[in-house]
Design an enzyme around this catalytic site. Structure first.
Site, PDB file in Angstrom:
ATOM      1  N   TYR A   1       8.792  61.104  37.294  1.00 34.79           N
ATOM      2  CA  TYR A   1       9.990  61.614  37.943  1.00 34.79           C
ATOM      3  C   TYR A   1      10.976  62.170  36.902  1.00 34.79           C
ATOM      4  CZ  TYR A   1      13.813  61.896  41.260  1.00 34.79           C
ATOM      5  OH  TYR A   1      14.814  62.349  42.056  1.00 34.79           O
TER       6      TYR A   1
ATOM      7  N   ASP B   1      23.832  53.333  42.391  1.00 33.62           N
ATOM      8  CA  ASP B   1      25.019  53.894  41.748  1.00 33.62           C
ATOM      9  C   ASP B   1      26.049  54.166  42.848  1.00 33.62           C
ATOM     10  OD1 ASP B   1      24.027  56.141  43.069  1.00 33.62           O
ATOM     11  OD2 ASP B   1      23.204  57.039  41.256  1.00 33.62           O
TER      12      ASP B   1
END
Length: 856
Positions: A331, A118
């Site tokens: 996660y 990102d």
DNA sequence: GCAAGGTC
């Protein structure tokens, strides 16, 4: 000779571990460092034998700040911050990531960047390039970027075969954002804090912060607070017929649902009551389903944690983090709700089948087969949050257990079947009106058996046949009241933030935490966010000065500008300069008008809101406002957080509980002292915000425009210029108005200057009428003389006439405060100014010299 | 003492 070395850097240790495990097939050696370093031998690019070293940073290496010279709050003008230099410093100095990267890079020939895919990750790429020295020493072909859409073996291997170069534009967009956020946030925060600090005894705030994310977040909470405090309940009515069918009494729903007019609703009730035959017109049966959930991402976990478990986002993330480190869940920071195609559902089901809680359910899914989850979105970060291994409450503690429990139930639900049911709708017709009733019958519970709070409620219905004629047992006219919305819940706030692009999954909890810790909102039972006095005053203040400052658009504007940089369409420093320039202007404007915010603080924090006397009712919330007589005189609505200025040097009273036809505010009357002091009514709202354009206003302090009713061109209100204006002022462009409260010292006053005209003294009553003098267009007055002192013959008291043309009235009026003797200023065009344009409206008539007081 | 964004 030792083989060439390749340094690979991930964004966090866990990713470095995964990459190394995949590429080395588990055959790596690991040593400790600032972060772990995994080493192994392998092949690179087109078959070069190399030694790999895989390590990681821990998020951003650097953070941005002002140089020391700008750190002194007192010595730095916040405005100067917009043009100040900025410096990078290590984000976490104790971790020594910079030294770590520099050391590990020594002797390496290649760098491969495995940062998250990102914008922030792209920015960290360049931080790593800088720390490793690859920027200066080596040539560009030695730096590679791995692009991966998930941390799976398949993706890791394929990205090694498709290495690219890091995208500098995306990284620069983040640089721009950092500088904009820093300068804007710090400048506003320092200015506000300094301005309000120590100013009010009971305003106890160490820092009054501003930020393009936290402030709109607070804005959402306060916006809802205003909605509920200014809510006006309305009554509504609905017709509710009841029928008896096979021994059941069924209440029917009206197709019109509800009406806000009781008379009309009653008319329908009579129509229905009057029709003896109720007929079944239609029966429909539809199979419907409620879809199982998509995979669980962070934001949805936070919402459920807040609304169903009572954990705040910060707390929920701490629990999730711990469960992740202990290996109970996957996660917990992910935006994705889609599972990767290779996702291993089976092994999770096997793990859960040992659980005493869901063992049976998991086993059934294993045996009978589970559904593939619904599609969801894949943001390429991490798979949805799932359980990893079985846990128990004793093992992980009560709070963590509840969160874990939800993760398990959501996971099992997401691979169960949909909940299915049949909806039956029976439609009836009676008295020309349509009614219906619905029944729900479950056919398959599906995922709702493991997520029972989402269960569909069954509703039984007796059997009806089309064409059935039924008897109505009674027809109720149900009366209800619309109810105000409740305070914003934390869960709703998260939804709003996500929808408006405020913050990220990781920073949303931080922003919410900030507005709580800074005492702008309080979390109340049910995790409702109730704004404090400080929070309300701040947001109201922004709304008064520059509403953009507390709207979510301020964030989207920044995002949209830096996206231009990311796409390479505009130079990074030009965008940064341009955006900062705009914010600098906003900042200047804000500092110049801070008194508008201060007025609200003053009302809240020096307890003026409590000491003021309730006077006129606010037209917005129908609650009494407080009249604050100390200068500057004003009305303050505690509910709407609004200040209404009033004229000075006189007294304010309620005006007979009359209200303004335009906005519903109760009128007040302002009176100047002394027998010759004029008085006039005004609407607190119109006085501050004139409803018509081009209306002449009184000069006033405190920013109010100053339009009393005597300047208002409302065509029918009996207090307006149109109804109370008698004739032109001999002194100025104004109009002489009847002072309605001047009895027995009746007078006309000019709505623009200090000119006064005394009317027949001692009259019982003097009124304006709807008629105008045919000669001069002045308003015909009606005078009811006192019986004892009437100048009329035969003791008559009532007399109508024009004060300019009627001999009798003419002789009884006296002009005061007239500096000029009855001379009209200007020529024939005069007197058609703003205030009087509506007055009379009879064209050329107003230029008749009689219109003035000439000849008195 | 201040922003927002990473991660722990």
């Amino acid at each position: 000779m030792s083989p060439p070395r390749v340094l690979m850097v991930a964004e966090k240790p866990s990713i470095a571990y995964s990459i190394a495990s995949v590429l080395s097939r588990g055959q790596m050696s690991t040593r400790k460092g600032s972060t772990d370093v995994h080493e192994f031998d392998g092949w690179f690019l087109s078959g070069i034998p190399v030694r790999y070293k895989v390590t990681s940073v821990i998020g951003h290496v650097f953070s941005l700040d002002f140089p020391p010279a700008y750190q002194d709050w007192a010595a730095t003008d916040p405005l100067a911050l917009f043009d100040a230099p900025v410096v990078q410093s290590e984000a976490n100095p104790k971790a020594h990531i910079r030294r770590h990267l520099s050391n590990e890079a020594a002797g390496c020939n290649y760098l491969v960047l495995w940062l998250d895919c990102d914008r922030e990750g792209e920015n960290i790429c360049f931080e790593v390039i800088e720390c490793t020295g690859f920027a200066q020493k080596r040539n560009r072909t030695q730096v590679y970027r791995a692009k991966f859409s998930s941390v799976s073996e398949k993706d890791i291997l394929s990205s090694m075969d498709n290495l690219v170069t890091p995208n500098r534009n995306e990284a620069l967009a983040v640089d721009a954002r950092q500088e904009i956020d820093l300068k804007v946030g710090v400048a506003f925060t320092r200015f506000q804090t300094a301005y309000f600090q120590g100013k009010y005894g009971n305003l106890d705030a160490r820092v009054i912060s501003y930020g393009p994310c936290q402030t709109p977040t607070l804005g959402f909470c306060v916006q809802r607070y205003f909605q509920l405090t200014t809510f006006k309940p309305e009554k509504f009515w609905s017709v509710r017929p009841y029928v008896m069918q096979l021994g059941y009494e069924v209440q029917l729903e009206w197709e019109r649902q509800r009406l806000f007019d009781m008379d009309v609703a009653m008319m329908f009730q009579k129509l229905v009551q009057g029709d003896s035959s109720l007929k079944v017109t239609e029966i429909s049966e539809r199979k419907e389903s409620k879809a199982r959930p998509v995979g669980l991402n962070t934001v949805n976990l936070l919402k459920v944690a807040s609304s169903a478990l009572g954990f705040g986002p910060q707390m929920a993330m701490q629990l999730a983090e711990r469960l992740y480190i202990q290996g109970f869940i996957s996660y917990p920071r992910t935006e994705s709700t889609a599972y990767p195609s290779t996702f291993d559902f089976r092994s999770i089901l096997v793990a859960l089948s040992r659980s005493p809680t869901w063992g049976k359910f998991a086993e059934n899914l294993l045996v009978d087969g589970f559904n593939m989850p619904r599609p969801g979105k894949d943001l390429g970060d991490h798979p949805p949050i799932t359980p990893v291994k079985s846990a128990s409450e004793e093992l992980i503690g009560k709070d963590a257990w509840r969160l874990y429990q939800y993760v398990c139930e959501h996971f099992l639900g997401s691979i169960s079947s949909d909940c299915q049911y049949v909806r039956t709708k029976v439609t009836f017709s009676v008295g020309g009106e349509q009614f219906h009733c619905t029944g729900l019958q479950l056919t398959a519970k599906g995922f709702t058996s493991v997520m029972p709070w989402l269960a569909v409620a069954e509703k039984a219905l007796p059997t009806f046949e089309p064409g059935n004629q039924l008897k109505i047992s009674k027809v109720e006219l149900h009366e209800g009241t619309t109810s105000a919305p409740d305070y914003l819940t934390e869960s709703e706030l998260i939804t709003l933030m996500e929808k408006n692009g405020i913050g990220t999954d990781a920073s949303i909890p931080v922003h919410i935490n900030n507005i709580c810790e800074r005492n702008y909102v309080k979390v109340q039972p049910g995790r409702k966010l109730v704004p404090t006095d400080l929070g309300i005053s701040l947001v109201r203040g922004y709304q008064c000065i520059d509403v953009d400052l507390c709207l979510p658009d301020i964030r989207s504007f920044i995002e949209q500008q830096i996206t231009l940089v990311a796409k390479g369409q505009v130079d990074h420093s030009r965008v940064t300069r341009h955006v900062l320039q705009q914010f600098k202007q906003k900042f200047s404007y804000f500092t110049k008008h801070i008194n508008n915010m201060d007025e609200l603080f003053e009302a809240r924090f020096s307890q003026l809101g409590n000491s003021g006397r309730p006077l006129s009712k606010c037209g917005k919330c129908i609650r009494y406002m407080k009249y604050i007589s100390t200068r500057p005189p004003r009305l303050y609505c505690n509910t709407c957080e609004e200040v209404y200025h009033l004229p000075q040097n006189g007294t304010i009273k309620l005006y007979k509980e009359l209200s303004c036809p335009l906005d519903g505010f109760e009128l007040v009357v302002f009176s100047m002292p002394g027998p010759e002091g004029k008085s006039f009514p005004l609407c607190p709202y119109c006085y501050n915000s004139p409803p018509f354009e081009g209306v002449s206003v009184l000069p006033s302090k405190g920013g109010a425009a100053g339009m009393p009713c005597s300047s208002c061109p409302h065509p029918t209100c009996r207090h307006s210029l149109i109804s109370q204006g008698v004739c032109a002022c001999p002194e100025c462009d104004g109009t002489l108005m009847l002072d309605p409260l001047s009895s027995p010292n009746w007078k006309l006053f000019c709505n623009s200057c200090s000119c006064l005209v005394m009317l027949p003294q001692g009259a019982h009553r003097i009124l304006t009428t709807d008629d105008r003098c045919p000669d001069c267009d002045s308003m015909i007055m009606e005078v009811d003389f006192n019986k004892k002192t009437t100048p009329l013959e035969d003791g008559a008291t009532l007399h109508r006439g024009c004060i300019l043309c009627d001999q009798l009235l003419h002789s009884l009026v006296v002009v005061k405060h007239s500096r000029k003797t009855f001379m009209r200023r200007g020529g024939s065009g005069r007197g058609r100014g703003r205030g009087r344009r509506s007055f009379g409206g009879a064209g050329g008539k107003m230029v008749d010299p009689k219109m003035s007081f000439r000849g008195f």
